[in-house]
Motif scaffolding. Structure first.
Motif, PDB file in Angstrom:
ATOM      1  N   HIS A 138     -35.582  34.514  64.172  1.00  0.00           N
ATOM      2  CA  HIS A 138     -36.366  34.147  65.350  1.00  0.00           C
ATOM      3  C   HIS A 138     -37.161  35.347  65.855  1.00  0.00           C
ATOM      4  CE1 HIS A 138     -37.060  33.423  69.676  1.00  0.00           C
ATOM      5  NE2 HIS A 138     -37.238  32.182  69.298  1.00  0.00           N
ATOM      6  N   ASP A 182     -40.055  36.170  63.572  1.00  0.00           N
ATOM      7  CA  ASP A 182     -41.059  35.119  63.757  1.00  0.00           C
ATOM      8  C   ASP A 182     -41.833  35.356  65.060  1.00  0.00           C
ATOM      9  OD1 ASP A 182     -42.265  32.772  62.831  1.00  0.00           O
ATOM     10  OD2 ASP A 182     -40.670  31.458  63.556  1.00  0.00           O
ATOM     11  N   SER A 193     -45.830  36.439  65.454  1.00  0.00           N
ATOM     12  CA  SER A 193     -46.692  35.565  66.245  1.00  0.00           C
ATOM     13  C   SER A 193     -47.315  36.319  67.415  1.00  0.00           C
ATOM     14  CB  SER A 193     -45.889  34.358  66.731  1.00  0.00           C
ATOM     15  OG  SER A 193     -46.713  33.455  67.415  1.00  0.00           O
ATOM     16  N   ARG A 248     -45.312  30.725  70.822  1.00  0.00           N
ATOM     17  CA  ARG A 248     -44.204  29.839  70.438  1.00  0.00           C
ATOM     18  C   ARG A 248     -44.646  28.792  69.419  1.00  0.00           C
ATOM     19  NH1 ARG A 248     -41.436  29.033  76.397  1.00  0.00           N
ATOM     20  NH2 ARG A 248     -40.514  31.107  76.516  1.00  0.00           N
ATOM     21  N   GLU A 249     -45.847  28.255  69.589  1.00  0.00           N
ATOM     22  CA  GLU A 249     -46.353  27.250  68.651  1.00  0.00           C
ATOM     23  C   GLU A 249     -46.567  27.826  67.254  1.00  0.00           C
ATOM     24  OE1 GLU A 249     -49.909  25.812  70.511  1.00  0.00           O
ATOM     25  OE2 GLU A 249     -48.786  24.850  72.144  1.00  0.00           O
ATOM     26  N   ARG A 250     -46.906  29.115  67.165  1.00  0.00           N
ATOM     27  CA  ARG A 250     -47.197  29.762  65.883  1.00  0.00           C
ATOM     28  C   ARG A 250     -45.943  30.290  65.176  1.00  0.00           C
ATOM     29  NH1 ARG A 250     -52.567  33.377  67.203  1.00  0.00           N
ATOM     30  NH2 ARG A 250     -53.962  31.622  67.558  1.00  0.00           N
ATOM     31  N   GLU A 257     -43.746  29.790  62.908  1.00  0.00           N
ATOM     32  CA  GLU A 257     -43.601  28.820  61.822  1.00  0.00           C
ATOM     33  C   GLU A 257     -42.170  28.611  61.349  1.00  0.00           C
ATOM     34  OE1 GLU A 257     -46.427  29.161  58.649  1.00  0.00           O
ATOM     35  OE2 GLU A 257     -47.962  29.875  60.038  1.00  0.00           O
ATOM     36  N   THR A 278     -39.330  29.185  62.865  1.00  0.00           N
ATOM     37  CA  THR A 278     -38.534  28.560  63.919  1.00  0.00           C
ATOM     38  C   THR A 278     -38.939  27.099  64.102  1.00  0.00           C
ATOM     39  OG1 THR A 278     -38.345  30.715  65.003  1.00  0.00           O
ATOM     40  CG2 THR A 278     -37.804  28.775  66.325  1.00  0.00           C
ATOM     41  N   GLN A 279     -40.239  26.851  64.155  1.00  0.00           N
ATOM     42  CA  GLN A 279     -40.727  25.477  64.322  1.00  0.00           C
ATOM     43  C   GLN A 279     -40.264  24.596  63.162  1.00  0.00           C
ATOM     44  OE1 GLN A 279     -42.214  24.106  66.868  1.00  0.00           O
ATOM     45  NE2 GLN A 279     -42.833  25.879  68.051  1.00  0.00           N
ATOM     46  N   THR A 280     -40.386  25.096  61.930  1.00  0.00           N
ATOM     47  CA  THR A 280     -39.980  24.327  60.750  1.00  0.00           C
ATOM     48  C   THR A 280     -38.489  24.013  60.798  1.00  0.00           C
ATOM     49  OG1 THR A 280     -41.751  25.292  59.437  1.00  0.00           O
ATOM     50  CG2 THR A 280     -39.907  24.319  58.223  1.00  0.00           C
ATOM     51  N   ASP A 300     -37.900  21.378  63.327  1.00  0.00           N
ATOM     52  CA  ASP A 300     -38.442  20.097  62.861  1.00  0.00           C
ATOM     53  C   ASP A 300     -37.479  19.396  61.902  1.00  0.00           C
ATOM     54  OD1 ASP A 300     -40.763  20.360  64.338  1.00  0.00           O
ATOM     55  OD2 ASP A 300     -41.962  21.114  62.656  1.00  0.00           O
ATOM     56  N   ARG A 329     -30.993  17.920  67.768  1.00  0.00           N
ATOM     57  CA  ARG A 329     -31.608  18.871  68.712  1.00  0.00           C
ATOM     58  C   ARG A 329     -30.881  18.852  70.044  1.00  0.00           C
ATOM     59  NH1 ARG A 329     -37.092  17.861  66.811  1.00  0.00           N
ATOM     60  NH2 ARG A 329     -37.075  16.102  68.210  1.00  0.00           N
TER      61      ARG A 329
END
Length: 138
Positions: free
Chosen positions: A21, A24, A28, A107-109, A111, A113-115, A118, A125
């Motif tokens: 994290h 990442d 970002s 936060r959106e970028r 990747e 962490t987002q993946t 998801d 979650r």
């Protein structure tokens, strides 16, 4: 049934997740032209304005270093200093609208962490959130 992981195994997995994290987040933040410390400051301020002293304590840095971080963020119009309503000697730092957009973009970028997130179902979650709040109460 799976064997129950030991505390050591859980701590190792937590360390790996935090390291991933952090890497990442750092990458970002750099993409937006911010240092990790600057981005962490925006992240802390996302929940509420804070005094300079409180920020320094939360981010485990010297107050003089915090002043430099805030000065650079203020130059970019990402934060603003405000006089505390309870003590006029205290300066609080608050996110500007631009600061909110930048931390949201960071936060959106993120990747990896987002993946990873998801890959979880809504129920998973919710359960992860519940468990993390048990382990790390706010």
């Amino acid at each position: 049934m799976s064997p129950i992981p030991s505390k050591a195994q859980l701590m190792e997995l937590l360390a790996h997740s935090v390291t991933t994290h952090y890497a990442d987040f750092t990458a970002s933040a750099a993409d937006t032209g911010l240092t990790t410390s600057q981005a962490k400051t925006l992240s802390v301020l996302r929940s509420a304005p804070a005094s300079m002293r409180s920020l320094a304590h939360t981010l485990a840095c010297d107050a003089s270093n915090m002043t430099g971080i805030i000065d650079r963020l203020e130059k970019r119009d990402l934060v603003r200093r405000e006089v505390s309503i309870t003590d006029r000697r205290v300066k609080n730092v608050a996110l500007t609208e631009a600061g909110e957009k930048v931390i949201d973009t960071i936060r959106e970028r993120m990747e990896q962490t987002q993946t990873g997130l998801d890959n979880l179902s809504d129920d998973e979650r919710a359960e992860l959130f519940r468990l993390l709040t048990v382990v790390f109460p706010r």
